[in-house]
Design a protein around this motif. Structure first.
Motif, PDB file in Angstrom:
ATOM      1  N   ARG A 281     -27.794 -22.322  -6.067  1.00 29.65           N
ATOM      2  CA  ARG A 281     -28.005 -21.277  -5.112  1.00 29.65           C
ATOM      3  C   ARG A 281     -29.363 -20.733  -5.045  1.00 29.65           C
ATOM      4  O   ARG A 281     -29.982 -20.232  -4.091  1.00 29.65           O
ATOM      5  N   THR A 282     -30.027 -20.796  -6.090  1.00 28.62           N
ATOM      6  CA  THR A 282     -31.309 -20.008  -6.210  1.00 28.62           C
ATOM      7  C   THR A 282     -32.365 -20.963  -5.590  1.00 28.62           C
ATOM      8  O   THR A 282     -33.223 -20.629  -4.959  1.00 28.62           O
ATOM      9  N   LEU A 283     -32.184 -22.391  -5.715  1.00 29.65           N
ATOM     10  CA  LEU A 283     -33.186 -23.184  -5.067  1.00 29.65           C
ATOM     11  C   LEU A 283     -33.080 -23.192  -3.695  1.00 29.65           C
ATOM     12  O   LEU A 283     -33.908 -23.069  -2.818  1.00 29.65           O
ATOM     13  N   TYR A 284     -31.785 -22.989  -3.060  1.00 33.45           N
ATOM     14  CA  TYR A 284     -31.608 -22.948  -1.706  1.00 33.45           C
ATOM     15  C   TYR A 284     -32.028 -21.641  -1.160  1.00 33.45           C
ATOM     16  O   TYR A 284     -32.733 -21.194  -0.082  1.00 33.45           O
ATOM     17  N   LEU A 285     -31.940 -20.613  -1.759  1.00 32.16           N
ATOM     18  CA  LEU A 285     -32.461 -19.182  -1.149  1.00 32.16           C
ATOM     19  C   LEU A 285     -33.797 -19.292  -1.480  1.00 32.16           C
ATOM     20  O   LEU A 285     -34.551 -18.608  -0.624  1.00 32.16           O
ATOM     21  N   ARG A 286     -34.472 -19.984  -2.370  1.00 31.76           N
ATOM     22  CA  ARG A 286     -35.973 -19.928  -2.583  1.00 31.76           C
ATOM     23  C   ARG A 286     -36.537 -20.731  -1.227  1.00 31.76           C
ATOM     24  O   ARG A 286     -37.743 -20.341  -0.712  1.00 31.76           O
ATOM     25  N   ALA A 287     -35.938 -21.449  -0.899  1.00 31.30           N
ATOM     26  CA  ALA A 287     -36.231 -22.455   0.410  1.00 31.30           C
ATOM     27  C   ALA A 287     -36.002 -22.014   1.797  1.00 31.30           C
ATOM     28  O   ALA A 287     -36.576 -22.326   2.818  1.00 31.30           O
ATOM     29  N   ARG A 290     -35.493 -14.581   1.871  1.00 25.73           N
ATOM     30  CA  ARG A 290     -36.561 -13.795   1.381  1.00 25.73           C
ATOM     31  C   ARG A 290     -36.535 -13.763  -0.243  1.00 25.73           C
ATOM     32  O   ARG A 290     -35.877 -14.072  -0.774  1.00 25.73           O
ATOM     33  N   PRO A 291     -37.984 -13.483  -0.512  1.00 24.66           N
ATOM     34  CA  PRO A 291     -38.048 -13.517  -2.175  1.00 24.66           C
ATOM     35  C   PRO A 291     -37.323 -12.764  -3.130  1.00 24.66           C
ATOM     36  O   PRO A 291     -36.797 -13.213  -4.181  1.00 24.66           O
ATOM     37  N   HIS A 292     -36.855 -11.376  -2.410  1.00 27.75           N
ATOM     38  CA  HIS A 292     -36.011 -10.459  -3.240  1.00 27.75           C
ATOM     39  C   HIS A 292     -34.621 -11.337  -3.715  1.00 27.75           C
ATOM     40  O   HIS A 292     -34.162 -11.103  -4.636  1.00 27.75           O
ATOM     41  N   LEU A 293     -34.137 -11.888  -2.689  1.00 31.37           N
ATOM     42  CA  LEU A 293     -32.910 -12.622  -2.761  1.00 31.37           C
ATOM     43  C   LEU A 293     -32.954 -13.767  -3.517  1.00 31.37           C
ATOM     44  O   LEU A 293     -32.132 -14.110  -4.615  1.00 31.37           O
ATOM     45  N   ALA A 294     -34.034 -14.679  -3.753  1.00 34.61           N
ATOM     46  CA  ALA A 294     -34.259 -15.641  -4.661  1.00 34.61           C
ATOM     47  C   ALA A 294     -34.383 -15.062  -6.207  1.00 34.61           C
ATOM     48  O   ALA A 294     -33.810 -15.702  -6.879  1.00 34.61           O
ATOM     49  N   TRP A 295     -35.222 -14.082  -6.171  1.00 36.60           N
ATOM     50  CA  TRP A 295     -35.356 -13.150  -7.542  1.00 36.60           C
ATOM     51  C   TRP A 295     -34.078 -13.016  -8.208  1.00 36.60           C
ATOM     52  O   TRP A 295     -33.870 -13.114  -9.152  1.00 36.60           O
ATOM     53  N   LEU A 296     -33.374 -12.205  -7.118  1.00 45.86           N
ATOM     54  CA  LEU A 296     -31.887 -11.737  -7.727  1.00 45.86           C
ATOM     55  C   LEU A 296     -31.146 -13.044  -8.290  1.00 45.86           C
ATOM     56  O   LEU A 296     -30.657 -12.917  -9.290  1.00 45.86           O
ATOM     57  N   ALA A 297     -31.128 -14.052  -7.488  1.00 46.95           N
ATOM     58  CA  ALA A 297     -30.226 -15.245  -7.846  1.00 46.95           C
ATOM     59  C   ALA A 297     -30.918 -15.701  -9.218  1.00 46.95           C
ATOM     60  O   ALA A 297     -29.842 -16.210 -10.118  1.00 46.95           O
ATOM     61  N   SER A 298     -32.243 -16.027  -9.260  1.00 53.97           N
ATOM     62  CA  SER A 298     -32.702 -16.441 -10.586  1.00 53.97           C
ATOM     63  C   SER A 298     -32.421 -15.531 -11.950  1.00 53.97           C
ATOM     64  O   SER A 298     -32.039 -16.097 -12.709  1.00 53.97           O
ATOM     65  N   CYS A 299     -32.272 -14.258 -11.633  1.00 56.16           N
ATOM     66  CA  CYS A 299     -32.017 -13.375 -12.733  1.00 56.16           C
ATOM     67  C   CYS A 299     -30.520 -13.551 -13.132  1.00 56.16           C
ATOM     68  O   CYS A 299     -30.056 -13.575 -14.258  1.00 56.16           O
ATOM     69  N   THR A 300     -29.534 -13.575 -11.916  1.00 51.78           N
ATOM     70  CA  THR A 300     -28.285 -13.943 -12.274  1.00 51.78           C
ATOM     71  C   THR A 300     -27.946 -14.922 -12.976  1.00 51.78           C
ATOM     72  O   THR A 300     -27.138 -15.117 -13.952  1.00 51.78           O
ATOM     73  N   ASN A 348     -36.994 -21.554 -13.154  1.00 59.21           N
ATOM     74  CA  ASN A 348     -36.828 -21.174 -11.813  1.00 59.21           C
ATOM     75  C   ASN A 348     -36.905 -19.483 -12.209  1.00 59.21           C
ATOM     76  O   ASN A 348     -37.686 -18.922 -11.073  1.00 59.21           O
ATOM     77  N   ASN A 349     -36.397 -18.784 -12.813  1.00 55.49           N
ATOM     78  CA  ASN A 349     -36.494 -17.315 -13.089  1.00 55.49           C
ATOM     79  C   ASN A 349     -37.973 -16.953 -13.241  1.00 55.49           C
ATOM     80  O   ASN A 349     -38.458 -16.125 -12.691  1.00 55.49           O
ATOM     81  N   MET A 350     -38.451 -17.727 -14.252  1.00 56.24           N
ATOM     82  CA  MET A 350     -40.167 -17.340 -14.598  1.00 56.24           C
ATOM     83  C   MET A 350     -40.988 -17.607 -13.363  1.00 56.24           C
ATOM     84  O   MET A 350     -41.701 -16.733 -13.135  1.00 56.24           O
ATOM     85  N   MET A 351     -40.756 -18.624 -12.651  1.00 57.71           N
ATOM     86  CA  MET A 351     -41.833 -19.026 -11.684  1.00 57.71           C
ATOM     87  C   MET A 351     -41.762 -17.944 -10.368  1.00 57.71           C
ATOM     88  O   MET A 351     -42.366 -17.414  -9.712  1.00 57.71           O
ATOM     89  N   VAL A 352     -40.250 -17.848 -10.111  1.00 58.10           N
ATOM     90  CA  VAL A 352     -39.991 -17.016  -8.900  1.00 58.10           C
ATOM     91  C   VAL A 352     -40.375 -15.476  -9.204  1.00 58.10           C
ATOM     92  O   VAL A 352     -41.097 -14.837  -8.305  1.00 58.10           O
ATOM     93  N   SER A 353     -40.287 -15.096 -10.412  1.00 57.60           N
ATOM     94  CA  SER A 353     -40.669 -13.723 -11.006  1.00 57.60           C
ATOM     95  C   SER A 353     -42.080 -13.510 -10.774  1.00 57.60           C
ATOM     96  O   SER A 353     -42.490 -12.553 -10.207  1.00 57.60           O
ATOM     97  N   TYR A 354     -42.864 -14.514 -11.506  1.00 53.71           N
ATOM     98  CA  TYR A 354     -44.319 -14.286 -11.440  1.00 53.71           C
ATOM     99  C   TYR A 354     -44.966 -14.358  -9.987  1.00 53.71           C
ATOM    100  O   TYR A 354     -45.772 -13.643  -9.668  1.00 53.71           O
ATOM    101  N   GLU A 355     -44.511 -15.349  -9.347  1.00 53.55           N
ATOM    102  CA  GLU A 355     -45.133 -15.477  -7.900  1.00 53.55           C
ATOM    103  C   GLU A 355     -44.668 -14.267  -7.255  1.00 53.55           C
ATOM    104  O   GLU A 355     -45.637 -13.340  -6.377  1.00 53.55           O
TER     105      GLU A 355
END
Length: 596
Positions: A281-287, A290-300, A348-355
């Motif tokens: 789900r994180t990969l799909y949301l990142r693609a 919005r970045p906020h939703l992808a970040w939340l998914a990676s944290c979850t 996933n979490n580290m890269m999405v968060s840092y970006e």
């Protein structure tokens, strides 16, 4: 009466020795009248988190045991196991990860080593392998059971949230879920699964492919209520459909909602399958969003990995079940798979968060070892890239742009996605570097340009193959912005090529997002040109002087390379100017020396 034991007659001076048998039970097992397996630490202490220790003994038996057992009775340390012995390697640096001493000692040793030099801490965490619940032994859910074991209860309380709240309201009920078979046919699923395993799985391992395909066959051959495995299947189908471009599934959005509904159903207890499904789900949301939703998914995903104990080696967790369960978890060859799943979620979490400029999830007790990747595995390169993310960049002290760019450049470009991810990291570092108003060397500018140019070519290659990873557009757009921000002759000379590739990718995509990126890049480009014209106009006014419309006579007819003259890198190495008179050092030239 004589004896046939050769040990009693081999040395008449040696005191008589008792029969060579295992040493007596440890103190915790003796106090609780439990059966001890005489290892150190014993299985009972390991299971329930007791501090395993043996009483001093000066008898000959004790000396024999000390020699063979190879552990001092008062020392504590991890029990040797196939998991720890087969992974004797130095674990690479992990941002925010500070494993306990037991992990470092085990990995730094050698197979069959006699003892650890430093005492390891007691096991303080508990895992219920049946329900896959991870918690500290001091938690409100585990303490009643621990207390019952201390009281030697015949039926100690189970691990349960006793009195966690007042129970005034009933718990939230689950939702009704559609049948995945009604959303996608078996043939369509196979087609999209093939795309997934060809495109996504080599870069992001979320589960075992062979085991997944076996479970898929069972799914199509039987019926039943919705399960968390359907969320994984829906995620695979959705990502496979996405990377099929215009040949994607017309019900792709419904597949995504189906997975989301299952993942957010509170009646499903967290399992490893939850972590796998949230990775997808994180990969799909990142693609797609919005970045906020992808970040939340990676944290979850990271929180669920901790909830299921994936972040720790199985040998360092106390289990609520007997050792048989412990051995089963190890003998099935799942340890390496669990490591791959956890570190995929972590990357996933580290890269999405840092970006995005947000905090990643930092777990204080990670002991999960980094998997054994093949040298040409792009996952190994991605892991090396994420390892370069600085731990703390709030004050810039850990922001070593020069060293990071050099290490990033040495990472092999085994896959186009690796090249783009490497550029993403380096550009994120530069953006932070620029924000802190730190200087940058020309050598670092050239390294950043080299990495960016490789990423631009990789992005165009993937776009022409209709493999539209999120950074196919994002990396090229950000690279144009970085080139304009660097504002040197080396960077500006690459703007034309980067803009050309950005326009090609935008035409291939034909989306609003792509056109928006083109328009924004052109606005920034034109604003940069306008700023330079204004600055040039200011210099021209100063050069012409008050009341004069022509340039000074001594400059008329002279062939001057203004680009080289105004280039700060050229001026830093200025040694003289041919055809313009005497040679001036940099300081004298800037101090008002005359030419001619």
């Amino acid at each position: 009466m004589s004896t046939s034991n050769p040990a009693s007659t081999s040395d008449p001076q040696e005191p008589p020795r008792k029969r060579q048998r295992a040493r007596k039970a440890c103190l915790p097992c003796r106090q609780r009248k439990r059966k001890c397996d005489n290892e150190f630490p014993c299985s009972m202490c390991t299971t329930y988190g007791y501090q395993c220790q043996f009483s001093p003994d000066d008898s000959p038996t004790a000396a024999f045991v000390e020699k063979v057992g190879s552990f001092h009775p008062r020392q504590s340390g991890p029990r040797n196991s196939p998991v720890t012995e087969n992974h004797i390697q130095q674990r690479p640096y992990s941002p925010g990860v500070r494993p306990p001493a037991v992990s470092r000692e085990t990995e730094a040793g050698t197979p069959g080593s006699s003892r650890s030099s430093v005492a390891a801490p007691a096991v303080l965490v508990l895992l219920d392998p049946m329900r896959r619940r991870f918690m500290g032994l001091h938690s409100v859910t585990a303490f009643p059971r621990s207390l019952g074991l201390d009281f030697q209860s015949a039926n100690p309380p189970r691990v349960h949230s006793f009195a966690y709240n007042c129970g005034i309201r009933p718990e939230e009920e689950g939702s009704a879920h559609a049948d995945l078979r009604d959303l996608i046919s078996r043939d369509d699923f196979k087609r999209y699964a093939d795309v997934f395993f060809d495109t996504v799985h080599p870069l992001f391992v979320a589960f075992d492919q062979q085991l997944f395909l076996q479970n898929v066959e069972q799914f199509w051959n039987q019926t039943g209520p919705a399960s968390i495995f359907e969320a994984i299947m829906a995620g695979v189908a959705a990502l496979g459909s996405f990377f099929s471009a215009r040949l994607g599934c017309p019900r792709e959005a419904e597949l995504v909602l189906h997975a989301k509904g299952i993942l957010e159903d509170p009646t499903f207890q967290p399992t490893i399958d939850h972590v796998s499904a949230w990775i997808l789900r994180t990969l799909y949301l990142r693609a797609t969003t919005r970045p906020h939703l992808a970040w939340l998914a990676s944290c979850t995903t990271i929180h669920l990995a901790e909830a299921t104990g994936l972040h720790m080696e199985i040998d360092q967790i106390a289990l609520t079940e007997p050792d048989a369960v412990h051995n089963t978890l190890k003998s099935q060859g799942l340890c390496e798979l669990v490591r791959k799943i956890f570190w995929t979620a972590w990357r996933n979490n580290m890269m999405v968060s840092y970006e995005y400029g947000r905090s990643g999830i930092s777990l204080s007790n990670i002991t999960c070892k980094v998997p054994r990747y093949a040298p040409d595995d792009p996952t190994l390169q991605l892991h090396a890239i994420v390892e370069l993310v600085p731990r703390d960049t709030t004050d810039g002290q850990d922001l070593n742009l020069h060293g990071t760019l050099e290490r990033a450049k040495q990472i092999p470009d085994t896959h186009p996605f690796v090249s783009m991810s490497k550029a993403d990291l380096c550009m994120s570092l530069y953006r932070h570097h620029r924000l802190l108003k730190l200087s940058i060397d020309k050598s670092d500018v050239l390294k950043l340009i080299d990495i960016g140019n490789l990423a631009v070519n990789a992005a165009l290659k993937l776009a022409e193959e209709n493999k539209f990873w999120w950074n196919v557009l994002c990396t090229v757009f950000q690279y144009v912005c970085v080139l304009l921000a660097l504002d040197t002759a080396d960077s500006l000379s690459n703007v034309s090529n980067a803009m050309g590739v950005l326009e090609k990718i935008a035409r291939l995509l034909g989306t609003h997002m792509a056109q928006e990126a083109i328009n924004t890049a052109k606005v920034l480009l034109r604003d940069s040109m306008r700023k330079k014209r204004l600055e040039l106009g200011m210099l021209e006014v100063a050069d012409v002087g008050e009341g004069q419309g022509d340039a000074p006579a001594d400059l008329n007819g002279m062939d001057i390379n203004w680009d080289m003259l105004l280039d700060p890198w050229y001026m830093s190495n200025f040694q003289g100017m041919a055809g313009m008179g005497e040679v001036y050092p940099m300081g004298d030239f800037g101090g008002g020396g005359t030419m001619g």
